[in-house]
Design a protein around this motif. Structure first.
Motif, PDB file in Angstrom:
ATOM      1  N   VAL A 184      48.788  16.618  46.416  1.00  0.00           N
ATOM      2  CA  VAL A 184      49.624  17.496  45.931  1.00  0.00           C
ATOM      3  C   VAL A 184      48.793  18.723  45.508  1.00  0.00           C
ATOM      4  O   VAL A 184      48.123  18.541  44.443  1.00  0.00           O
ATOM      5  N   PRO A 185      49.152  19.968  45.904  1.00  0.00           N
ATOM      6  CA  PRO A 185      48.551  21.203  45.407  1.00  0.00           C
ATOM      7  C   PRO A 185      48.656  21.363  43.815  1.00  0.00           C
ATOM      8  O   PRO A 185      49.913  21.213  43.508  1.00  0.00           O
ATOM      9  N   VAL A 186      47.591  21.620  43.001  1.00  0.00           N
ATOM     10  CA  VAL A 186      47.883  21.829  41.693  1.00  0.00           C
ATOM     11  C   VAL A 186      47.757  23.490  41.450  1.00  0.00           C
ATOM     12  O   VAL A 186      48.690  23.852  40.844  1.00  0.00           O
ATOM     13  N   GLU A 187      46.800  23.933  41.829  1.00  0.00           N
ATOM     14  CA  GLU A 187      46.705  25.532  41.779  1.00  0.00           C
ATOM     15  C   GLU A 187      45.426  25.696  43.052  1.00  0.00           C
ATOM     16  O   GLU A 187      45.096  24.765  43.571  1.00  0.00           O
ATOM     17  N   PRO A 188      45.167  27.044  43.463  1.00  0.00           N
ATOM     18  CA  PRO A 188      44.139  26.946  44.368  1.00  0.00           C
ATOM     19  C   PRO A 188      43.123  26.428  44.344  1.00  0.00           C
ATOM     20  O   PRO A 188      42.565  26.476  43.263  1.00  0.00           O
ATOM     21  N   GLY A 189      42.627  25.730  45.041  1.00  0.00           N
ATOM     22  CA  GLY A 189      41.155  25.290  44.915  1.00  0.00           C
ATOM     23  C   GLY A 189      41.227  23.627  44.168  1.00  0.00           C
ATOM     24  O   GLY A 189      40.233  22.909  44.058  1.00  0.00           O
ATOM     25  N   THR A 190      42.313  23.304  43.730  1.00  0.00           N
ATOM     26  CA  THR A 190      42.416  22.070  42.970  1.00  0.00           C
ATOM     27  C   THR A 190      43.902  21.119  43.482  1.00  0.00           C
ATOM     28  O   THR A 190      44.996  21.866  43.768  1.00  0.00           O
ATOM     29  N   THR A 191      43.535  19.936  43.606  1.00  0.00           N
ATOM     30  CA  THR A 191      44.706  19.137  44.130  1.00  0.00           C
ATOM     31  C   THR A 191      44.705  17.780  43.271  1.00  0.00           C
ATOM     32  O   THR A 191      43.664  17.205  42.670  1.00  0.00           O
ATOM     33  N   ARG A 192      45.928  17.076  43.273  1.00  0.00           N
ATOM     34  CA  ARG A 192      45.941  15.831  42.960  1.00  0.00           C
ATOM     35  C   ARG A 192      46.392  14.935  44.214  1.00  0.00           C
ATOM     36  O   ARG A 192      46.715  15.578  45.356  1.00  0.00           O
ATOM     37  N   PHE A 193      46.613  13.720  44.014  1.00  0.00           N
ATOM     38  CA  PHE A 193      47.003  12.955  45.071  1.00  0.00           C
ATOM     39  C   PHE A 193      48.068  11.948  44.783  1.00  0.00           C
ATOM     40  O   PHE A 193      48.064  11.318  43.636  1.00  0.00           O
ATOM     41  N   ASP A 194      49.207  11.875  45.567  1.00  0.00           N
ATOM     42  CA  ASP A 194      50.003  10.547  45.310  1.00  0.00           C
ATOM     43  C   ASP A 194      49.718   9.596  46.254  1.00  0.00           C
ATOM     44  O   ASP A 194      50.085   9.661  47.358  1.00  0.00           O
ATOM     45  N   LEU A 195      49.258   8.445  45.828  1.00  0.00           N
ATOM     46  CA  LEU A 195      48.902   7.266  46.535  1.00  0.00           C
ATOM     47  C   LEU A 195      49.855   6.288  46.750  1.00  0.00           C
ATOM     48  O   LEU A 195      50.361   6.141  46.078  1.00  0.00           O
ATOM     49  N   ARG A 196      49.961   5.911  48.041  1.00  0.00           N
ATOM     50  CA  ARG A 196      50.798   5.033  48.369  1.00  0.00           C
ATOM     51  C   ARG A 196      50.180   3.799  49.165  1.00  0.00           C
ATOM     52  O   ARG A 196      50.623   4.003  50.473  1.00  0.00           O
ATOM     53  N   LEU A 197      49.125   3.257  48.564  1.00  0.00           N
ATOM     54  CA  LEU A 197      48.522   2.231  49.250  1.00  0.00           C
ATOM     55  C   LEU A 197      49.475   1.192  49.698  1.00  0.00           C
ATOM     56  O   LEU A 197      49.957   0.542  49.057  1.00  0.00           O
ATOM     57  N   ALA A 198      49.105   0.849  51.135  1.00  0.00           N
ATOM     58  CA  ALA A 198      49.897   0.073  51.901  1.00  0.00           C
ATOM     59  C   ALA A 198      49.721  -1.365  51.451  1.00  0.00           C
ATOM     60  O   ALA A 198      50.972  -2.595  51.391  1.00  0.00           O
ATOM     61  N   ARG A 199      48.627  -1.670  50.625  1.00  0.00           N
ATOM     62  CA  ARG A 199      48.361  -3.319  50.196  1.00  0.00           C
ATOM     63  C   ARG A 199      48.546  -3.311  48.599  1.00  0.00           C
ATOM     64  O   ARG A 199      48.313  -4.482  47.953  1.00  0.00           O
ATOM     65  N   GLY A 200      49.107  -2.237  48.064  1.00  0.00           N
ATOM     66  CA  GLY A 200      49.361  -2.174  46.615  1.00  0.00           C
ATOM     67  C   GLY A 200      48.395  -2.180  45.714  1.00  0.00           C
ATOM     68  O   GLY A 200      48.363  -2.477  44.522  1.00  0.00           O
ATOM     69  N   GLU A 201      46.979  -1.757  46.139  1.00  0.00           N
ATOM     70  CA  GLU A 201      46.050  -1.702  45.110  1.00  0.00           C
ATOM     71  C   GLU A 201      46.146  -0.669  44.253  1.00  0.00           C
ATOM     72  O   GLU A 201      46.837   0.487  44.299  1.00  0.00           O
ATOM     73  N   GLY A 202      45.499  -0.726  42.950  1.00  0.00           N
ATOM     74  CA  GLY A 202      45.441   0.294  41.900  1.00  0.00           C
ATOM     75  C   GLY A 202      46.210  -0.315  40.651  1.00  0.00           C
ATOM     76  O   GLY A 202      46.373  -1.470  40.447  1.00  0.00           O
ATOM     77  N   PRO A 203      46.634   0.861  39.880  1.00  0.00           N
ATOM     78  CA  PRO A 203      46.699   2.200  40.253  1.00  0.00           C
ATOM     79  C   PRO A 203      45.235   2.859  40.056  1.00  0.00           C
ATOM     80  O   PRO A 203      44.540   2.546  39.348  1.00  0.00           O
ATOM     81  N   PHE A 204      45.317   3.955  40.846  1.00  0.00           N
ATOM     82  CA  PHE A 204      44.306   4.848  40.492  1.00  0.00           C
ATOM     83  C   PHE A 204      44.596   6.490  40.350  1.00  0.00           C
ATOM     84  O   PHE A 204      45.758   6.746  40.552  1.00  0.00           O
ATOM     85  N   THR A 205      43.656   7.035  39.733  1.00  0.00           N
ATOM     86  CA  THR A 205      43.819   8.388  39.661  1.00  0.00           C
ATOM     87  C   THR A 205      43.132   9.130  40.372  1.00  0.00           C
ATOM     88  O   THR A 205      41.837   8.941  40.456  1.00  0.00           O
TER      89      THR A 205
END
Length: 236
Positions: A184-205
């Motif tokens: 998920v782009p935030v601004e040029p050079g920076t991103t975040r992630f939408d995690l959809r881990l198949a085994r349900g681990e997390g949450p993580f940032t």
């Protein structure tokens, strides 16, 4: 005499330092390794490697050692753990990646995010790997771009996800498929992630930085347990 594993670039970003070093041709890897900045334990491990693996493995250790030296810390032996990642003492964090002619290492001091780094050629891929790398939402986002630009964006997402999976591995200890994360782009050079881990681990940032330089795209990702606001953003 030509410098062995000459430093090609350095990139300071929040939390640490990334260095890139030149790799020797495979037919010169043994001679280059003999002159490299390695400990005795590392030399014994490197002696078991085939020439094609030797240069990148040694180059990654050299880059990591130089990066920590610039941060004011002398680094001992860095051997791989059971999953191939560099084993570092408590209070030191780092990650290694390489391509044919370049090895990179990211180093950071203190406790904090688990880190991953990746380096890729900044060029359209010869084979379109988008169906393997992109989730449907990502493919739709890139669909309107000119083909060369779209393929470069696929390479960027490939790199970011490779770095992400290295940073996630200490927590999940398994292979994570490309479609288990959306960039998920935030601004040029920076991103975040939408995690959809198949085994349900997390949450993580999970948040990432990237830069394009010297014909490559370089990605650094930080992962922390919990679902709080992203902390690993922006250059220093």
């Amino acid at each position: 005499m030509t410098e062995v594993f000459a430093t090609r670039f350095r990139w300071e970003c929040r939390g640490g330092l990334c260095l890139g070093v030149d790799l020797p041709p495979s037919d010169q890897a043994v001679a280059a390794a003999e002159r490299a900045e390695l400990t005795d334990d590392e030399r014994r491990f490197a002696a078991q490697l085939a020439p094609l693996r030797l240069g990148p493995w040694v180059g990654g250790r050299v880059a990591l050692r130089r990066a920590f030296r610039e941060l004011g810390t002398a680094l001992g032996s860095v051997l791989p753990d059971g999953r191939g990642a560099p084993r570092l003492p408590r209070g030191l964090r780092g990650s290694i990646s390489h391509k044919a002619t370049l090895a990179v290492a990211f180093a950071a001091l203190g406790e904090g995010e688990s880190l991953g780094v990746d380096i890729e050629l900044d060029a359209p891929t010869r084979v379109d790997v988008s169906r393997h790398v992109l989730a449907p939402e990502e493919a739709q986002t890139l669909a309107g771009l000119a083909e060369g630009e779209r393929l470069r964006e696929v390479t960027l997402r490939f790199s970011l996800k490779e770095a992400l999976y290295k940073a996630l591995d200490p927590f999940v200890r398994r292979y994570v498929a490309f479609r288990e994360a959306i960039v998920v782009p935030v601004e040029p050079g920076t991103t975040r992630f939408d995690l959809r881990l198949a085994r349900g681990e997390g949450p993580f940032t999970a948040t990432g930085l990237y830069t394009r330089r010297d014909g490559h795209v370089l990605s650094v990702v930080g992962v922390m347990p919990g679902g709080g606001p992203a902390a690993f953003v922006g250059e220093a």
